[in-house]
Design a protein around this motif. Sequence first.
Motif, PDB file in Angstrom:
ATOM      1  N   ARG A 135      46.963  48.258  44.470  1.00 56.92           N
ATOM      2  CA  ARG A 135      46.979  49.414  45.385  1.00 56.92           C
ATOM      3  C   ARG A 135      47.682  50.596  44.719  1.00 56.92           C
ATOM      4  O   ARG A 135      47.217  51.738  44.799  1.00 56.92           O
ATOM      5  CB  ARG A 135      47.680  49.051  46.688  1.00 56.92           C
ATOM      6  CG  ARG A 135      46.922  48.038  47.548  1.00 56.92           C
ATOM      7  CD  ARG A 135      47.744  47.673  48.767  1.00 56.92           C
ATOM      8  NE  ARG A 135      47.831  48.784  49.699  1.00 56.92           N
ATOM      9  CZ  ARG A 135      48.739  48.885  50.673  1.00 56.92           C
ATOM     10  NH1 ARG A 135      49.678  47.943  50.793  1.00 56.92           N
ATOM     11  NH2 ARG A 135      48.737  49.914  51.493  1.00 56.92           N
ATOM     12  N   LYS A 136      48.804  50.316  44.060  1.00 60.93           N
ATOM     13  CA  LYS A 136      49.543  51.390  43.396  1.00 60.93           C
ATOM     14  C   LYS A 136      48.744  51.991  42.250  1.00 60.93           C
ATOM     15  O   LYS A 136      48.792  53.204  42.014  1.00 60.93           O
ATOM     16  CB  LYS A 136      50.882  50.861  42.881  1.00 60.93           C
ATOM     17  CG  LYS A 136      51.861  50.522  43.990  1.00 60.93           C
ATOM     18  CD  LYS A 136      53.134  49.887  43.436  1.00 60.93           C
ATOM     19  CE  LYS A 136      54.096  49.504  44.559  1.00 60.93           C
ATOM     20  NZ  LYS A 136      55.316  48.820  44.059  1.00 60.93           N
ATOM     21  N   ILE A 168      41.588  36.785  42.766  1.00 57.60           N
ATOM     22  CA  ILE A 168      42.854  37.208  42.174  1.00 57.60           C
ATOM     23  C   ILE A 168      43.681  35.995  41.764  1.00 57.60           C
ATOM     24  O   ILE A 168      44.244  35.945  40.668  1.00 57.60           O
ATOM     25  CB  ILE A 168      43.637  38.094  43.166  1.00 57.60           C
ATOM     26  CG1 ILE A 168      42.960  39.453  43.311  1.00 57.60           C
ATOM     27  CG2 ILE A 168      45.086  38.284  42.695  1.00 57.60           C
ATOM     28  CD1 ILE A 168      43.594  40.350  44.342  1.00 57.60           C
ATOM     29  N   GLN A 169      43.754  35.002  42.653  1.00 61.06           N
ATOM     30  CA  GLN A 169      44.541  33.802  42.347  1.00 61.06           C
ATOM     31  C   GLN A 169      43.967  33.066  41.135  1.00 61.06           C
ATOM     32  O   GLN A 169      44.712  32.568  40.284  1.00 61.06           O
ATOM     33  CB  GLN A 169      44.586  32.868  43.551  1.00 61.06           C
ATOM     34  CG  GLN A 169      45.527  31.680  43.353  1.00 61.06           C
ATOM     35  CD  GLN A 169      45.774  30.914  44.621  1.00 61.06           C
ATOM     36  OE1 GLN A 169      44.852  30.686  45.401  1.00 61.06           O
ATOM     37  NE2 GLN A 169      47.016  30.508  44.848  1.00 61.06           N
ATOM     38  N   LYS A 170      42.640  33.030  41.044  1.00 60.70           N
ATOM     39  CA  LYS A 170      41.988  32.388  39.902  1.00 60.70           C
ATOM     40  C   LYS A 170      42.360  33.094  38.601  1.00 60.70           C
ATOM     41  O   LYS A 170      42.711  32.448  37.595  1.00 60.70           O
ATOM     42  CB  LYS A 170      40.473  32.390  40.108  1.00 60.70           C
ATOM     43  CG  LYS A 170      39.679  31.794  38.963  1.00 60.70           C
ATOM     44  CD  LYS A 170      38.181  31.906  39.243  1.00 60.70           C
ATOM     45  CE  LYS A 170      37.350  31.404  38.073  1.00 60.70           C
ATOM     46  NZ  LYS A 170      35.889  31.557  38.319  1.00 60.70           N
ATOM     47  N   SER A 225      58.467  30.807  37.970  1.00 59.32           N
ATOM     48  CA  SER A 225      57.558  31.617  38.775  1.00 59.32           C
ATOM     49  C   SER A 225      56.511  32.246  37.868  1.00 59.32           C
ATOM     50  O   SER A 225      56.655  32.247  36.637  1.00 59.32           O
ATOM     51  CB  SER A 225      58.332  32.721  39.499  1.00 59.32           C
ATOM     52  OG  SER A 225      58.808  33.684  38.569  1.00 59.32           O
ATOM     53  N   TYR A 226      55.493  32.790  38.482  1.00 56.40           N
ATOM     54  CA  TYR A 226      54.434  33.468  37.719  1.00 56.40           C
ATOM     55  C   TYR A 226      55.029  34.582  36.859  1.00 56.40           C
ATOM     56  O   TYR A 226      54.744  34.682  35.659  1.00 56.40           O
ATOM     57  CB  TYR A 226      53.404  34.021  38.692  1.00 56.40           C
ATOM     58  CG  TYR A 226      52.388  34.957  38.085  1.00 56.40           C
ATOM     59  CD1 TYR A 226      51.310  34.462  37.355  1.00 56.40           C
ATOM     60  CD2 TYR A 226      52.504  36.343  38.240  1.00 56.40           C
ATOM     61  CE1 TYR A 226      50.371  35.322  36.795  1.00 56.40           C
ATOM     62  CE2 TYR A 226      51.577  37.209  37.690  1.00 56.40           C
ATOM     63  CZ  TYR A 226      50.517  36.691  36.968  1.00 56.40           C
ATOM     64  OH  TYR A 226      49.597  37.543  36.415  1.00 56.40           O
ATOM     65  N   GLN A 227      55.875  35.423  37.442  1.00 58.59           N
ATOM     66  CA  GLN A 227      56.455  36.543  36.708  1.00 58.59           C
ATOM     67  C   GLN A 227      57.379  36.061  35.592  1.00 58.59           C
ATOM     68  O   GLN A 227      57.402  36.637  34.506  1.00 58.59           O
ATOM     69  CB  GLN A 227      57.228  37.458  37.678  1.00 58.59           C
ATOM     70  CG  GLN A 227      56.348  38.183  38.681  1.00 58.59           C
ATOM     71  CD  GLN A 227      55.379  39.165  38.025  1.00 58.59           C
ATOM     72  OE1 GLN A 227      55.533  39.519  36.855  1.00 58.59           O
ATOM     73  NE2 GLN A 227      54.374  39.591  38.768  1.00 58.59           N
ATOM     74  N   GLN A 228      58.151  34.999  35.850  1.00 56.82           N
ATOM     75  CA  GLN A 228      59.046  34.470  34.820  1.00 56.82           C
ATOM     76  C   GLN A 228      58.253  33.946  33.621  1.00 56.82           C
ATOM     77  O   GLN A 228      58.642  34.146  32.470  1.00 56.82           O
ATOM     78  CB  GLN A 228      59.912  33.355  35.405  1.00 56.82           C
ATOM     79  CG  GLN A 228      61.011  33.833  36.332  1.00 56.82           C
ATOM     80  CD  GLN A 228      61.735  32.677  37.004  1.00 56.82           C
ATOM     81  OE1 GLN A 228      61.145  31.615  37.255  1.00 56.82           O
ATOM     82  NE2 GLN A 228      63.013  32.871  37.308  1.00 56.82           N
ATOM     83  N   ALA A 229      57.146  33.265  33.895  1.00 62.27           N
ATOM     84  CA  ALA A 229      56.324  32.712  32.814  1.00 62.27           C
ATOM     85  C   ALA A 229      55.733  33.817  31.955  1.00 62.27           C
ATOM     86  O   ALA A 229      55.738  33.738  30.715  1.00 62.27           O
ATOM     87  CB  ALA A 229      55.213  31.842  33.395  1.00 62.27           C
ATOM     88  N   ALA A 247      52.577  34.682  47.849  1.00 59.47           N
ATOM     89  CA  ALA A 247      53.432  35.853  47.636  1.00 59.47           C
ATOM     90  C   ALA A 247      53.099  36.534  46.313  1.00 59.47           C
ATOM     91  O   ALA A 247      53.124  37.767  46.214  1.00 59.47           O
ATOM     92  CB  ALA A 247      54.901  35.437  47.659  1.00 59.47           C
ATOM     93  N   ASP A 248      52.769  35.739  45.278  1.00 64.79           N
ATOM     94  CA  ASP A 248      52.368  36.308  43.988  1.00 64.79           C
ATOM     95  C   ASP A 248      51.079  37.101  44.138  1.00 64.79           C
ATOM     96  O   ASP A 248      50.923  38.183  43.556  1.00 64.79           O
ATOM     97  CB  ASP A 248      52.181  35.200  42.954  1.00 64.79           C
ATOM     98  CG  ASP A 248      53.487  34.539  42.549  1.00 64.79           C
ATOM     99  OD1 ASP A 248      54.500  35.236  42.506  1.00 64.79           O
ATOM    100  OD2 ASP A 248      53.459  33.319  42.289  1.00 64.79           O
ATOM    101  N   VAL A 249      50.148  36.550  44.917  1.00 61.62           N
ATOM    102  CA  VAL A 249      48.878  37.250  45.153  1.00 61.62           C
ATOM    103  C   VAL A 249      49.135  38.543  45.904  1.00 61.62           C
ATOM    104  O   VAL A 249      48.555  39.603  45.588  1.00 61.62           O
ATOM    105  CB  VAL A 249      47.890  36.352  45.924  1.00 61.62           C
ATOM    106  CG1 VAL A 249      46.623  37.132  46.282  1.00 61.62           C
ATOM    107  CG2 VAL A 249      47.530  35.120  45.097  1.00 61.62           C
ATOM    108  N   ASP A 250      50.012  38.497  46.915  1.00 59.84           N
ATOM    109  CA  ASP A 250      50.353  39.711  47.662  1.00 59.84           C
ATOM    110  C   ASP A 250      50.925  40.780  46.735  1.00 59.84           C
ATOM    111  O   ASP A 250      50.588  41.962  46.823  1.00 59.84           O
ATOM    112  CB  ASP A 250      51.381  39.397  48.755  1.00 59.84           C
ATOM    113  CG  ASP A 250      50.788  38.553  49.882  1.00 59.84           C
ATOM    114  OD1 ASP A 250      49.556  38.579  50.049  1.00 59.84           O
ATOM    115  OD2 ASP A 250      51.569  37.883  50.586  1.00 59.84           O
ATOM    116  N   GLU A 251      51.814  40.349  45.846  1.00 64.72           N
ATOM    117  CA  GLU A 251      52.436  41.293  44.920  1.00 64.72           C
ATOM    118  C   GLU A 251      51.395  41.896  43.976  1.00 64.72           C
ATOM    119  O   GLU A 251      51.444  43.092  43.666  1.00 64.72           O
ATOM    120  CB  GLU A 251      53.515  40.574  44.111  1.00 64.72           C
ATOM    121  CG  GLU A 251      54.332  41.501  43.221  1.00 64.72           C
ATOM    122  CD  GLU A 251      55.478  40.784  42.528  1.00 64.72           C
ATOM    123  OE1 GLU A 251      56.072  41.380  41.601  1.00 64.72           O
ATOM    124  OE2 GLU A 251      55.796  39.634  42.906  1.00 64.72           O
TER     125      GLU A 251
END
Length: 451
Positions: free
Chosen positions: A145-146, A270-272, A424-428, A135-139
Amino acid sequence: MQVSVETTSQIERRITIQVPAGEIDEAVSARLKDTAKNVRLNGFRQGRVPMAVVRQRYGDSVRNEVVGEVMRERYVRAITEEGLNPAGYPQIEPKVNQAGKDLEFVALMEIYPQIELASIEGTEVERPVVSVSDADVDEMIDTLRKQNAGWEEVDAAAADGDQVTIDFQGFLGDEAFEGGSAEGHALVIGSNSFIPGFEEQLIGAKAGEEKTISVTFPGDYQAEHLAGKEATFKVTVHKVSAQKLPEVDAAFIERFGVEGGDEAKFRAEIQKNMTREAAQAVDNRVKQQVLDALKNANEIAVPSALVQQETDGMKRQAAQQFGLGEDFDVSQLPNELFEEQAKGRVQVGLLLAEVIKANELDADDDAIKAKVAELAEQYQDPSEVIDYYMGNEQLKTQVKSAILEEKAVEKLLEQTNVKDVEMSYQQALAAAQQQSDQDEGVEEEGEQANA
């Protein structure tokens, strides 16, 4: 030479130095003889000017030169003999400076503080545990894209996030004000690039519509004649455009250096990158907690000269950050904006230096090269980056400083109680950014520690 040292504070010393009159007079006479060899005066051949005339004409200036040189030389000799470690330049003032009398001068100086490190035993340190999910990768892909989106004109009312192309003119009462108008301006609603309240009033507008928008300029607005004033803007909407996101196809993927446009490789890359970024955020969060504990446990006197050096460096960084140009005089920036943070940086730098010294930490070329290789992974040609760093002594020193800082933090971390916390990734990233905002530039403390 006689030397006396007075301790005026933890880090301040007053050194009084006396030099026998004979040494000064002898040095002045020798300098005058050398001067006489090259003096040209009307009525005398070169090198034939009587010494009495040379002494009368040049005696004072020669003595000042000699005394200045002697004071600098004897100051260095004195601090060496007394085992003093100066932080910055001294203030040197002659007290007795007369021919036939012993030279006496005073040097006021600051020294590096003597530090006896207090333990941070028992400090609670929160260490984020982060995993990068699909889900983090999708985001992240949505974000990419944006960032690469285009705009497509639509026959619809403007919504938050849409781009409107407008003409506008601003008025204070019935009078148009300078700088308050534009034609064909593209504005993204929600970008907060205009005065608060302006963009929100364009929501629902359609192409061809005219609107009157009322706003109040902020009290601290940069244009003083507008600050706090109520204003109206006459706005004509020419076009409404919606954001058009690119498809995640081979062409899109290849923009990011993934040959063949393979989506699986794209997601893996991206995940890396996200995993590496998360690890850096975790390290920074842990490091800052350790450094805060170290600073709180060790209140030390900080030499003002070092604080000023750090302040000057921060001013130069600020000038670069705001694009003020290489010729900008950074002395125009007030010290008060930087001093507190500069003092904290110097304090942590001195403490880290003591940790490094106490634990005899070091980093050889192999360790430096390994660190550079780690940093180079994010570049297209890592080997070129490695060669560039390893061939530059200044860059190698910077990398060595970073390694020593990491080792020092690891040693300090052994004294703490580490509590792992799921994030989470964003929290960190948000937590690390919050700490970074509290003390920007903490990455430079390692360089101070190895100075």
